[in-house]
Design a protein around this motif. Structure first.
Motif, mmCIF file in Angstrom:
data_model
loop_
_atom_site.group_PDB
_atom_site.id
_atom_site.type_symbol
_atom_site.label_atom_id
_atom_site.label_comp_id
_atom_site.label_asym_id
_atom_site.label_seq_id
_atom_site.Cartn_x
_atom_site.Cartn_y
_atom_site.Cartn_z
ATOM 1 N N THR A 89 0.752 -1.255 0.136
ATOM 2 C CA THR A 89 -0.075 0.383 0.105
ATOM 3 C C THR A 89 1.555 1.305 -0.276
ATOM 4 O O THR A 89 1.838 1.428 1.059
ATOM 5 N N CYS A 91 -2.511 1.367 -2.509
ATOM 6 C CA CYS A 91 -2.635 1.005 -3.666
ATOM 7 C C CYS A 91 -4.125 1.330 -4.057
ATOM 8 O O CYS A 91 -5.174 1.355 -3.327
ATOM 9 N N GLU A 93 -7.674 -0.755 -4.696
ATOM 10 C CA GLU A 93 -8.430 -2.547 -4.583
ATOM 11 C C GLU A 93 -9.089 -1.921 -5.105
ATOM 12 O O GLU A 93 -10.840 -1.431 -5.243
ATOM 13 N N LYS A 127 -2.108 -1.473 -12.487
ATOM 14 C CA LYS A 127 -2.830 -3.016 -11.494
ATOM 15 C C LYS A 127 -3.335 -2.628 -10.345
ATOM 16 O O LYS A 127 -3.152 -1.242 -9.733
ATOM 17 N N TYR A 129 -5.475 -4.774 -7.158
ATOM 18 C CA TYR A 129 -5.088 -5.379 -6.112
ATOM 19 C C TYR A 129 -6.257 -5.984 -4.972
ATOM 20 O O TYR A 129 -7.557 -5.185 -5.589
ATOM 21 N N ALA A 172 -3.927 -9.881 -6.916
ATOM 22 C CA ALA A 172 -3.596 -8.397 -8.135
ATOM 23 C C ALA A 172 -3.553 -9.097 -9.827
ATOM 24 O O ALA A 172 -3.274 -10.358 -9.893
#
Length: 180
Positions: A89, A91, A93, A127, A129, A172
């Protein structure tokens, strides 16, 4: 505002009338089984305000989701800025929480796939997560079904040490892993 749709779902801004249904959902022990506790109205209201702030600050958030066949609010699916203290983190989500009555219909998987597509194609994320307690096999299965890959297990710092919910799985997915 409607952000996007799937065959069965609509992803939109929250409406004032959603708040009461959200309060009821967050008091349901079945829905909150893998959370530290159910939420009282004031806690749901704070969470609702965080969701609204994220839309204002980031241009994305946890979208209110309704079914197309009756326009009924069933919960949320979308993105959250996770910033608790951990090695991965802060990040982006992806997460979901649906009314118990909506479970078992594939809505979480359908909605999460659509969110990933929107996140990568429209919001230009690199990306994304997702994480949940290790014992929440239903959410972990959704992560697998939408193409996410398990990265690791970790102890969630915001959950007390002796809780069965403390051990989490982290998944991820990157843009180049996204299946069209």
């Amino acid at each position: 505002m409607i952000y996007f749709k799937t065959q069965r779902l609509v992803f939109r801004d929250w409406k004032e009338q959603d708040l009461n249904e959200f309060r009821i959902m967050n008091k349901d022990t079945r829905v909150m089984k893998y959370f530290a506790k159910t939420l009282i109205d004031e806690e749901t209201d704070r969470f609702y305000n965080i969701i609204q702030d994220e839309f204002r600050n980031y241009g994305y958030g946890l979208y209110a989701v309704e079914t197309r066949h009756n326009n009924g609010f069933i919960g949320f699916i979308g993105f959250h800025w996770a910033n608790f203290n951990s090695q991965f983190t802060p990040c982006i989500e992806i997460g979901w929480r649906l009314k118990y009555e909506a479970w078992g219909n594939g809505f979480a998987t359908e909605g999460a796939k659509a969110c990933l597509k929107y996140g990568f194609e429209t919001l230009e994320f690199n990306k994304i997560y997702s994480f949940t307690s290790k014992i929440n096999l239903q959410s972990e299965n959704v992560m697998k079904k939408i193409g996410m890959v398990k990265v690791m297990e970790f102890e969630h710092p915001n959950i007390i040490e002796d809780s069965l919910l403390r051990k989490h799985v982290l998944y991820a997915i990157e843009l180049n892993q996204m299946k069209v």
